[in-house]
Design an enzyme around this catalytic site. Structure first.
Site, mmCIF file in Angstrom:
data_model
loop_
_atom_site.group_PDB
_atom_site.id
_atom_site.type_symbol
_atom_site.label_atom_id
_atom_site.label_comp_id
_atom_site.label_asym_id
_atom_site.label_seq_id
_atom_site.Cartn_x
_atom_site.Cartn_y
_atom_site.Cartn_z
ATOM 1 N N CYS A 78 0.836 -1.196 0.000
ATOM 2 C CA CYS A 78 0.000 0.000 0.000
ATOM 3 C C CYS A 78 0.876 1.252 0.000
ATOM 4 O O CYS A 78 1.735 1.424 0.872
ATOM 5 C CB CYS A 78 -0.911 0.006 1.221
ATOM 6 S SG CYS A 78 -1.913 1.494 1.354
ATOM 7 N N VAL A 79 0.655 2.133 -0.955
ATOM 8 C CA VAL A 79 1.482 3.329 -1.089
ATOM 9 C C VAL A 79 1.338 4.243 0.121
ATOM 10 O O VAL A 79 2.349 4.749 0.639
ATOM 11 C CB VAL A 79 1.179 4.074 -2.418
ATOM 12 C CG1 VAL A 79 -0.250 4.584 -2.458
ATOM 13 C CG2 VAL A 79 2.170 5.195 -2.638
#
Length: 119
Positions: A78-79
């Site tokens: 997840c960024v």
């Protein structure tokens, strides 16, 4: 059966990552497919290239890398959770990629079952 896996805990502070890896490996060994493993919250720490566990300890990150390489498992970080923890594209271990929550949603849609490891 096609599985999606969500890992919410880091590699050395909780057993969730080890359990997720063992589940994925066992599922593949039984002929099932792992559509994607999505690393969220502290789970993004599973993707760092900067981890150097002692030689007599397990290397969770290398386990994930080998699983991805051997079975073409998509490992997505997840960024937003990564940025909060200092995980950026340049600090990723090979075999992992950064993307958004849309990849988690897609895994939930494409997989027959979505399994979560960690809180």
């Amino acid at each position: 059966m096609k599985f999606g896996i969500l890992v919410n805990e880091g590699p050395y502070n909780h057993q969730a990552s080890d359990s997720a890896y063992r589940f994925a490996k066992a599922a593949i060994d039984k002929g099932h497919e792992i559509f994607r493993v999505f690393f969220y919250y502290d789970g993004v720490l599973n993707a760092t290239a900067h981890s150097e566990p002692p030689s007599d300890d397990r290397n969770v990150i290398k386990n994930w890398q080998k699983l991805a390489a051997d079975h073409k498992v998509d490992l997505v970080v997840c960024v937003a959770a990564g940025l909060r923890r200092g995980i950026v594209e340049a600090s990723l271990a090979p075999g992992f990629r950064i993307s958004g929550l849309g990849q988690l949603i897609e895994a939930g849609i494409q997989a027959d079952r979505m399994i979560t490891f960690g809180d």
